[in-house]
Write a protein that holds these residues in place. Structure first.
Motif, PDB file in Angstrom:
ATOM      1  N   GLU A 144      12.301   0.889  -2.257  1.00  0.00           N
ATOM      2  CA  GLU A 144      11.840  -0.201  -3.124  1.00  0.00           C
ATOM      3  C   GLU A 144      11.116  -1.229  -2.272  1.00  0.00           C
ATOM      4  OE1 GLU A 144      13.665  -3.775  -5.902  1.00  0.00           O
ATOM      5  OE2 GLU A 144      14.734  -1.858  -5.776  1.00  0.00           O
ATOM      6  N   ILE A 145       9.863  -1.488  -2.599  1.00  0.00           N
ATOM      7  CA  ILE A 145       9.061  -2.488  -1.880  1.00  0.00           C
ATOM      8  C   ILE A 145       9.260  -3.839  -2.565  1.00  0.00           C
ATOM      9  CG2 ILE A 145       6.735  -3.159  -1.169  1.00  0.00           C
ATOM     10  CD1 ILE A 145       5.972  -0.193  -1.373  1.00  0.00           C
ATOM     11  N   PRO A 146       9.780  -4.831  -1.847  1.00  0.00           N
ATOM     12  CA  PRO A 146      10.054  -6.141  -2.465  1.00  0.00           C
ATOM     13  C   PRO A 146       8.795  -6.996  -2.586  1.00  0.00           C
ATOM     14  CG  PRO A 146      10.728  -6.179  -0.182  1.00  0.00           C
ATOM     15  CD  PRO A 146      10.234  -4.778  -0.450  1.00  0.00           C
ATOM     16  N   HIS A 147       7.809  -6.475  -3.275  1.00  0.00           N
ATOM     17  CA  HIS A 147       6.531  -7.172  -3.421  1.00  0.00           C
ATOM     18  C   HIS A 147       5.856  -6.634  -4.667  1.00  0.00           C
ATOM     19  CE1 HIS A 147       3.238  -9.629  -1.981  1.00  0.00           C
ATOM     20  NE2 HIS A 147       3.876  -9.850  -0.830  1.00  0.00           N
ATOM     21  N   PHE A 148       4.787  -7.329  -5.143  1.00  0.00           N
ATOM     22  CA  PHE A 148       4.107  -6.829  -6.343  1.00  0.00           C
ATOM     23  C   PHE A 148       2.969  -5.879  -6.009  1.00  0.00           C
ATOM     24  CE2 PHE A 148       2.010 -10.859  -5.330  1.00  0.00           C
ATOM     25  CZ  PHE A 148       0.674 -10.562  -5.456  1.00  0.00           C
ATOM     26  N   PHE A 149       2.728  -5.628  -4.713  1.00  0.00           N
ATOM     27  CA  PHE A 149       1.796  -4.592  -4.294  1.00  0.00           C
ATOM     28  C   PHE A 149       2.241  -4.083  -2.923  1.00  0.00           C
ATOM     29  CE2 PHE A 149       0.130  -8.449  -2.449  1.00  0.00           C
ATOM     30  CZ  PHE A 149      -0.374  -8.076  -1.221  1.00  0.00           C
ATOM     31  N   CYS A 150       1.584  -3.030  -2.435  1.00  0.00           N
ATOM     32  CA  CYS A 150       1.984  -2.426  -1.160  1.00  0.00           C
ATOM     33  C   CYS A 150       1.401  -3.223  -0.003  1.00  0.00           C
ATOM     34  CB  CYS A 150       1.520  -0.970  -1.100  1.00  0.00           C
ATOM     35  SG  CYS A 150       2.415   0.112  -2.213  1.00  0.00           S
ATOM     36  N   GLU A 151       2.041  -4.308   0.316  1.00  0.00           N
ATOM     37  CA  GLU A 151       1.639  -5.148   1.444  1.00  0.00           C
ATOM     38  C   GLU A 151       2.107  -4.487   2.723  1.00  0.00           C
ATOM     39  OE1 GLU A 151       1.481  -8.172   4.382  1.00  0.00           O
ATOM     40  OE2 GLU A 151       3.398  -7.517   3.584  1.00  0.00           O
ATOM     41  N   ILE A 152       1.221  -4.365   3.712  1.00  0.00           N
ATOM     42  CA  ILE A 152       1.497  -3.535   4.886  1.00  0.00           C
ATOM     43  C   ILE A 152       2.757  -3.953   5.632  1.00  0.00           C
ATOM     44  CG2 ILE A 152      -0.082  -4.914   6.323  1.00  0.00           C
ATOM     45  CD1 ILE A 152      -0.682  -2.244   7.842  1.00  0.00           C
ATOM     46  N   LYS A 153       2.992  -5.246   5.751  1.00  0.00           N
ATOM     47  CA  LYS A 153       4.171  -5.696   6.495  1.00  0.00           C
ATOM     48  C   LYS A 153       5.453  -5.242   5.815  1.00  0.00           C
ATOM     49  CE  LYS A 153       6.396  -9.822   8.381  1.00  0.00           C
ATOM     50  NZ  LYS A 153       6.348 -11.308   8.491  1.00  0.00           N
ATOM     51  N   GLN A 154       5.495  -5.342   4.484  1.00  0.00           N
ATOM     52  CA  GLN A 154       6.681  -4.928   3.736  1.00  0.00           C
ATOM     53  C   GLN A 154       6.876  -3.416   3.813  1.00  0.00           C
ATOM     54  OE1 GLN A 154       8.791  -7.063   2.458  1.00  0.00           O
ATOM     55  NE2 GLN A 154       7.521  -8.853   2.891  1.00  0.00           N
ATOM     56  N   VAL A 155       5.776  -2.668   3.823  1.00  0.00           N
ATOM     57  CA  VAL A 155       5.867  -1.207   3.911  1.00  0.00           C
ATOM     58  C   VAL A 155       6.396  -0.791   5.282  1.00  0.00           C
ATOM     59  CG1 VAL A 155       4.553   0.951   3.901  1.00  0.00           C
ATOM     60  CG2 VAL A 155       4.044  -0.823   2.202  1.00  0.00           C
ATOM     61  N   VAL A 156       5.868  -1.382   6.342  1.00  0.00           N
ATOM     62  CA  VAL A 156       6.304  -1.044   7.699  1.00  0.00           C
ATOM     63  C   VAL A 156       7.784  -1.363   7.902  1.00  0.00           C
ATOM     64  CG1 VAL A 156       6.005  -1.627  10.151  1.00  0.00           C
ATOM     65  CG2 VAL A 156       4.002  -1.249   8.701  1.00  0.00           C
ATOM     66  N   LEU A 157       8.263  -2.437   7.294  1.00  0.00           N
ATOM     67  CA  LEU A 157       9.675  -2.813   7.426  1.00  0.00           C
ATOM     68  C   LEU A 157      10.614  -1.749   6.851  1.00  0.00           C
ATOM     69  CD1 LEU A 157       9.593  -6.636   6.564  1.00  0.00           C
ATOM     70  CD2 LEU A 157      10.111  -5.595   8.789  1.00  0.00           C
ATOM     71  N   LEU A 158      10.098  -0.919   5.943  1.00  0.00           N
ATOM     72  CA  LEU A 158      10.928   0.103   5.305  1.00  0.00           C
ATOM     73  C   LEU A 158      10.950   1.423   6.081  1.00  0.00           C
ATOM     74  CD1 LEU A 158       9.830  -0.457   1.594  1.00  0.00           C
ATOM     75  CD2 LEU A 158      11.938  -1.241   2.677  1.00  0.00           C
ATOM     76  N   ALA A 159      10.201   1.498   7.175  1.00  0.00           N
ATOM     77  CA  ALA A 159      10.122   2.744   7.956  1.00  0.00           C
ATOM     78  C   ALA A 159      11.459   3.063   8.619  1.00  0.00           C
ATOM     79  CB  ALA A 159       9.030   2.637   9.008  1.00  0.00           C
ATOM     80  N   CYS A 160      11.716   4.364   8.771  1.00  0.00           N
ATOM     81  CA  CYS A 160      12.972   4.833   9.383  1.00  0.00           C
ATOM     82  C   CYS A 160      12.777   5.211  10.851  1.00  0.00           C
ATOM     83  CB  CYS A 160      13.509   6.040   8.609  1.00  0.00           C
ATOM     84  SG  CYS A 160      13.773   5.743   6.874  1.00  0.00           S
ATOM     85  N   CYS A 161      11.743   4.661  11.498  1.00  0.00           N
ATOM     86  CA  CYS A 161      11.462   5.004  12.891  1.00  0.00           C
ATOM     87  C   CYS A 161      10.957   3.757  13.608  1.00  0.00           C
ATOM     88  CB  CYS A 161      10.440   6.138  12.967  1.00  0.00           C
ATOM     89  SG  CYS A 161       8.879   5.749  12.147  1.00  0.00           S
ATOM     90  N   ASP A 162      10.637   3.907  14.878  1.00  0.00           N
ATOM     91  CA  ASP A 162      10.157   2.786  15.684  1.00  0.00           C
ATOM     92  C   ASP A 162       8.770   2.344  15.195  1.00  0.00           C
ATOM     93  OD1 ASP A 162      10.171   0.961  17.939  1.00  0.00           O
ATOM     94  OD2 ASP A 162       8.625   2.273  18.782  1.00  0.00           O
ATOM     95  N   THR A 163       8.608   1.036  15.012  1.00  0.00           N
ATOM     96  CA  THR A 163       7.347   0.503  14.477  1.00  0.00           C
ATOM     97  C   THR A 163       6.675  -0.456  15.454  1.00  0.00           C
ATOM     98  OG1 THR A 163       8.510  -1.319  13.366  1.00  0.00           O
ATOM     99  CG2 THR A 163       8.199   0.729  12.106  1.00  0.00           C
TER     100      THR A 163
END
Length: 265
Positions: A144-163
């Motif tokens: 679940e992205i806590p935003h009203f669109f796919c903002e890159i910072k929010q998407v990267v925070l959801l990654a399951c690996c090193d970012t």
């Protein structure tokens, strides 16, 4: 409310584009850049909120992985284009006021087209770089992205690996897109202010400054809204606060731009 704001943004910017296209008196470099900015603003707002408006109508909050990456790519593309076009417009005002005798020779249609093309190519490459880096990340399913669109910072925070690499590129791009164009705008206007101070008559000073007011207002709104997004995210670490601030950046500013530029006419 969002639908009304989107329609105002859409029709307001379309009117600017049509007016510039149909009125031969507006076939000047400044209005050429304004019409390009209006087109980019339409695309920018559409990218950010159209999916949300559709989801509201169909009572769904789902976006596919491919759809999210696509939305993110075009969001970064048009955000970068806004930055670069505002800088090019500041350069146009600098030439018009500081080099009036050479303005029409320097800002010929070929150069205007080239400047816009460079803006598009640079923005596309930066957006492609960030999007490809996100594609290398691993994600769990059903996020679940806590935003009203796919903002890159929010998407990267959801990654399951090193970012780490993504974070470094994101901050580098933010500095490049925020600091570079802003420095160019400030430099152009420092020269403009110096040139205006050298004009002897008050009428001449007013006429020169009045050609810059619309652009200055748009720049002020644009960078203040971006600063608001950054501060709300950094100060509270709340996705809700960040999303609220993003509304100003992605919806309100593009909606107001046509009204601001129409004031000079």
């Amino acid at each position: 409310m969002f639908l009304s704001m989107y329609l105002i943004t859409l029709f307001g910017n379309l009117l600017i584009i049509l007016a510039v296209s149909l009125d031969s008196h507006l076939h000047t470099p400044m209005y050429f850049f304004i019409s390009n900015l209006s087109f980019v603003d339409i695309c920018f707002t559409t990218t950010a909120i159209l999916k949300m408006l559709i989801n509201i109508q169909i009572q769904s909050r789902v976006i596919s992985y491919g759809g999210c990456i696509t939305q993110m790519y075009f969001y970064i593309l048009f955000a970068a284009l806004d930055d670069f076009l505002l800088t090019v417009m500041a350069y146009d005002r600098f030439l018009a006021i500081c080099r009036p005798l050479h303005y029409t020779v320097i800002m010929n249609p070929w150069l205007c087209g080239l400047l816009v093309l460079v803006c598009w190519i640079t923005s596309a490459l930066l957006s492609l770089l960030e999007s490809l880096l996100v594609l290398q990340l691993s994600f769990c399913t059903g996020l679940e992205i806590p935003h009203f669109f796919c903002e890159i910072k929010q998407v990267v925070l959801l990654a399951c690996c090193d970012t780490l690499l993504n974070d470094m590129i994101m901050y580098f791009t933010a500095v490049l897109l925020g600091g570079g164009p802003l420095a160019g705008i400030l430099y152009s206007y420092s020269k403009i202010v110096f040139s205006i101070r050298g004009i002897s008559s008050p009428q001449g000073k007013y006429k020169a400054f009045s050609t810059c007011v619309s652009h200055l207002l748009v720049v002020f709104l644009y960078y203040c809204s971006r600063l608001g997004v950054y501060l709300s995210s950094a100060a509270t670490h709340s996705s809700h606060s960040s999303a609220t601030a993003s509304v100003m950046y992605t919806v309100v500013t593009p909606m107001l731009n046509p009204f601001i530029y129409s004031l000079r006419n």
